[in-house]
Enzyme design. Structure first.
Site, PDB file in Angstrom:
ATOM      1  N   CYS A  61       9.848  45.548  33.236  1.00  0.00           N
ATOM      2  CA  CYS A  61       9.940  44.358  32.381  1.00  0.00           C
ATOM      3  C   CYS A  61       9.712  43.069  33.163  1.00  0.00           C
ATOM      4  O   CYS A  61       9.355  42.053  32.574  1.00  0.00           O
ATOM      5  CB  CYS A  61      11.286  44.331  31.671  1.00  0.00           C
ATOM      6  SG  CYS A  61      12.712  44.164  32.773  1.00  0.00           S
ATOM      7  N   ASP A 110      13.694  48.853  36.408  1.00  0.00           N
ATOM      8  CA  ASP A 110      14.153  47.467  36.234  1.00  0.00           C
ATOM      9  C   ASP A 110      14.978  47.128  37.472  1.00  0.00           C
ATOM     10  O   ASP A 110      15.383  48.012  38.231  1.00  0.00           O
ATOM     11  CB  ASP A 110      14.998  47.366  34.945  1.00  0.00           C
ATOM     12  CG  ASP A 110      15.479  45.947  34.644  1.00  0.00           C
ATOM     13  OD1 ASP A 110      14.878  44.978  35.155  1.00  0.00           O
ATOM     14  OD2 ASP A 110      16.473  45.806  33.902  1.00  0.00           O
ATOM     15  N   HIS A 150      17.860  44.682  25.378  1.00  0.00           N
ATOM     16  CA  HIS A 150      16.698  43.794  25.505  1.00  0.00           C
ATOM     17  C   HIS A 150      15.619  44.305  24.544  1.00  0.00           C
ATOM     18  O   HIS A 150      14.556  44.773  24.958  1.00  0.00           O
ATOM     19  CB  HIS A 150      16.209  43.777  26.951  1.00  0.00           C
ATOM     20  CG  HIS A 150      15.288  42.638  27.290  1.00  0.00           C
ATOM     21  ND1 HIS A 150      14.917  41.666  26.373  1.00  0.00           N
ATOM     22  CD2 HIS A 150      14.638  42.320  28.457  1.00  0.00           C
ATOM     23  CE1 HIS A 150      14.094  40.818  26.952  1.00  0.00           C
ATOM     24  NE2 HIS A 150      13.906  41.192  28.202  1.00  0.00           N
ATOM     25  N   GLN A 209      11.781  43.292  24.561  1.00  0.00           N
ATOM     26  CA  GLN A 209      11.033  43.884  25.664  1.00  0.00           C
ATOM     27  C   GLN A 209      10.556  45.286  25.301  1.00  0.00           C
ATOM     28  O   GLN A 209       9.412  45.671  25.610  1.00  0.00           O
ATOM     29  CB  GLN A 209      11.927  43.948  26.907  1.00  0.00           C
ATOM     30  CG  GLN A 209      11.240  44.531  28.124  1.00  0.00           C
ATOM     31  CD  GLN A 209      10.145  43.632  28.659  1.00  0.00           C
ATOM     32  OE1 GLN A 209      10.396  42.477  28.953  1.00  0.00           O
ATOM     33  NE2 GLN A 209       8.939  44.149  28.809  1.00  0.00           N
ATOM     34  N   ARG A 255      18.976  34.219  24.128  1.00  0.00           N
ATOM     35  CA  ARG A 255      19.293  35.036  25.309  1.00  0.00           C
ATOM     36  C   ARG A 255      20.697  34.660  25.746  1.00  0.00           C
ATOM     37  O   ARG A 255      20.952  33.501  26.118  1.00  0.00           O
ATOM     38  CB  ARG A 255      18.289  34.767  26.438  1.00  0.00           C
ATOM     39  CG  ARG A 255      18.722  35.343  27.771  1.00  0.00           C
ATOM     40  CD  ARG A 255      17.626  35.357  28.796  1.00  0.00           C
ATOM     41  NE  ARG A 255      16.622  36.353  28.443  1.00  0.00           N
ATOM     42  CZ  ARG A 255      15.648  36.752  29.258  1.00  0.00           C
ATOM     43  NH1 ARG A 255      15.538  36.230  30.477  1.00  0.00           N
ATOM     44  NH2 ARG A 255      14.776  37.663  28.861  1.00  0.00           N
ATOM     45  N   ARG A 287       4.561  40.976  25.312  1.00  0.00           N
ATOM     46  CA  ARG A 287       5.758  40.308  24.796  1.00  0.00           C
ATOM     47  C   ARG A 287       5.369  39.341  23.671  1.00  0.00           C
ATOM     48  O   ARG A 287       6.022  39.287  22.636  1.00  0.00           O
ATOM     49  CB  ARG A 287       6.459  39.525  25.925  1.00  0.00           C
ATOM     50  CG  ARG A 287       7.139  40.386  26.977  1.00  0.00           C
ATOM     51  CD  ARG A 287       8.334  41.138  26.407  1.00  0.00           C
ATOM     52  NE  ARG A 287       9.342  40.248  25.863  1.00  0.00           N
ATOM     53  CZ  ARG A 287      10.278  39.616  26.574  1.00  0.00           C
ATOM     54  NH1 ARG A 287      10.336  39.789  27.881  1.00  0.00           N
ATOM     55  NH2 ARG A 287      11.166  38.839  25.987  1.00  0.00           N
TER      56      ARG A 287
HETATM   57  N1  NVA Z   1      18.137  43.890  33.368  1.00  0.00           N
HETATM   58  C1  NVA Z   1      17.548  42.605  33.657  1.00  0.00           C
HETATM   59  C2  NVA Z   1      16.376  42.348  32.785  1.00  0.00           C
HETATM   60  C3  NVA Z   1      15.645  41.065  33.071  1.00  0.00           C
HETATM   61  C4  NVA Z   1      14.533  40.790  32.121  1.00  0.00           C
HETATM   62  C5  NVA Z   1      18.588  41.510  33.494  1.00  0.00           C
HETATM   63  O1  NVA Z   1      19.369  41.580  32.526  1.00  0.00           O
HETATM   64  O2  NVA Z   1      18.642  40.621  34.314  1.00  0.00           O
HETATM   65  N1   CP Z   2      11.191  40.528  31.106  1.00  0.00           N
HETATM   66  C1   CP Z   2      11.801  39.361  30.821  1.00  0.00           C
HETATM   67  O1   CP Z   2      12.564  39.248  29.850  1.00  0.00           O
HETATM   68  O2   CP Z   2      11.465  38.356  31.658  1.00  0.00           O
HETATM   69  P1   CP Z   2      12.148  36.913  31.744  1.00  0.00           P
HETATM   70  O3   CP Z   2      13.551  37.117  32.240  1.00  0.00           O
HETATM   71  O4   CP Z   2      11.303  36.143  32.695  1.00  0.00           O
HETATM   72  O5   CP Z   2      12.163  36.305  30.370  1.00  0.00           O
END
Ligand code: NVA
Ligand code: CP
Length: 307
Positions: A264, A224, A128, A131, A101, A292
């Site tokens: 998500c 989201d 993502h 997801q 990530r 997931r």
């Molecule tokens: N769009 C959000 C998704 C979190 C899982 C982010 O990037 O923070």
């Molecule tokens: N949806 C998701 O990726 O959650 P986290 O940020 O908690 O991993």
């Protein structure tokens, strides 16, 4: 050459269908595939916060017989500026896959280029894709098949989730509608890629500023956060433009009577989604969060079969 999963269209429509079929199998029989027996280690690296991704990969890798090596980038040399390619060369001799990530997509592309083992995108600023596999598994469970169904994503149409719904949804043959304010529209290149995929799968792509046009008759409403990780300093400007895109009871009443709602997570109740919809009977959000693990296990099995 290892296969990587850096964006949703790294899997062809047929390959995505294979992974999702395997995800359903693994949900029914979590210990039926043990490609990491040994145990072999999988590096799971976080440049950003996470709850679901960390837990689902950790538990999933353990269920595959492997050892999840969870690394907080801030306490690794990667966080102090060690080159990504050097990191890849060290990890790929000791780990069977690298899950990461991070921030910009070019960072994970560099990791993949230098790695002899599969690299998996666990969220970047742009995409993502893990997801979306979980979301598609959830849609398959509820509707039998995602193909031909309409998914409307509302809110920040310029973020990673919007881009991944476009690519991953089109790959699954869905009709993907993305609605957000004019100043938060998706990347034009991603929209073009999604349109090209949709032409081959029987899906379609609609990008609009009109929340009602997106939601009307949809089988799936998705949203989201309006403030993604790394955008905290913009929070004050990331509220008013998004208010018309809130997924609430009124918007949901315009969707199909059997529509489900996805998010998500983490969710901000009263912002992008109302409390009642998040906790209501049409919410499939907790199944989505569980999926997931199953979807990512399937992806890892699929990638490891090709090493
Ligand atoms: N769009 C959000 C998704 C979190 C899982 C982010 O990037 O923070
Ligand atoms: N949806 C998701 O990726 O959650 P986290 O940020 O908690 O991993």
């Amino acid at each position: 050459m290892a296969r990587h999963f850096l964006r949703d269209d790294d899997l062809s429509p047929a390959e995505q269908a294979e992974v999702l079929a395997l995800a359903a199998e693994l949900k029914a029989a979590p210990y039926s595939k043990r490609p990491l027996d040994g145990p072999e280690a999988v590096a799971v690296i976080f440049d950003k916060s996470s709850t679901r991704t960390r837990v689902s990969f950790s538990v999933g890798i353990a269920e595959l017989g492997g050892y999840p090596l969870v690394i907080d980038a801030a306490t690794s040399q990667l966080g102090r500026g060690e080159p990504i390619a050097d990191t890849a060369r060290v990890l790929d001799r000791q780990c069977s896959a690298i899950v990461w990530r991070t921030f910009g997509q070019t960072r994970i592309e560099q990791m993949a280029q230098a790695s002899a083992v599969p690299v998996v995108n666990a969220l970047t600023d742009e995409f993502h894709p893990c997801q979306i596999l979980a979301d598609l598994q959830t849609v398959n469970e509820r509707f039998g098949s995602a193909a031909g169904r309409t998914l409307a994503y509302l809110g920040d149409a310029s973020n990673n989730m919007a881009h991944s719904y476009l690519l991953g949804g089109a790959t699954a043959g869905m009709h993907v509608r993305v609605a957000g304010p004019q100043e938060f529209q998706p990347d034009a290149a991603v929209v073009a890629d999604a349109q090209a995929i949709a032409e081959t799968t029987g899906g379609s792509v609609m990008v609009t500023t009109d929340a009602g046009a997106a939601a009307t008759g949809a089988d799936v409403l998705a949203t989201d956060t309006w403030v993604s990780m790394g955008q905290e300093s913009e929070a004050a400007d990331r509220e008013a433009p998004f208010v018309p895109y809130q997924v609430n009871e009124s918007l949901l009443s315009t969707a199909s009577a059997e529509a489900i709602v996805l998010h998500c997570l983490p969710a901000y109740r009263g912002k992008e989604i109302s409390e009642g919809v998040l906790d209501g009977p049409q919410s499939a959000i907790w199944d989505e969060a569980e999926n997931r693990r199953h979807a990512q296990k399937a992806l890892l099995v699929w990638l490891l079969e090709r090493r």
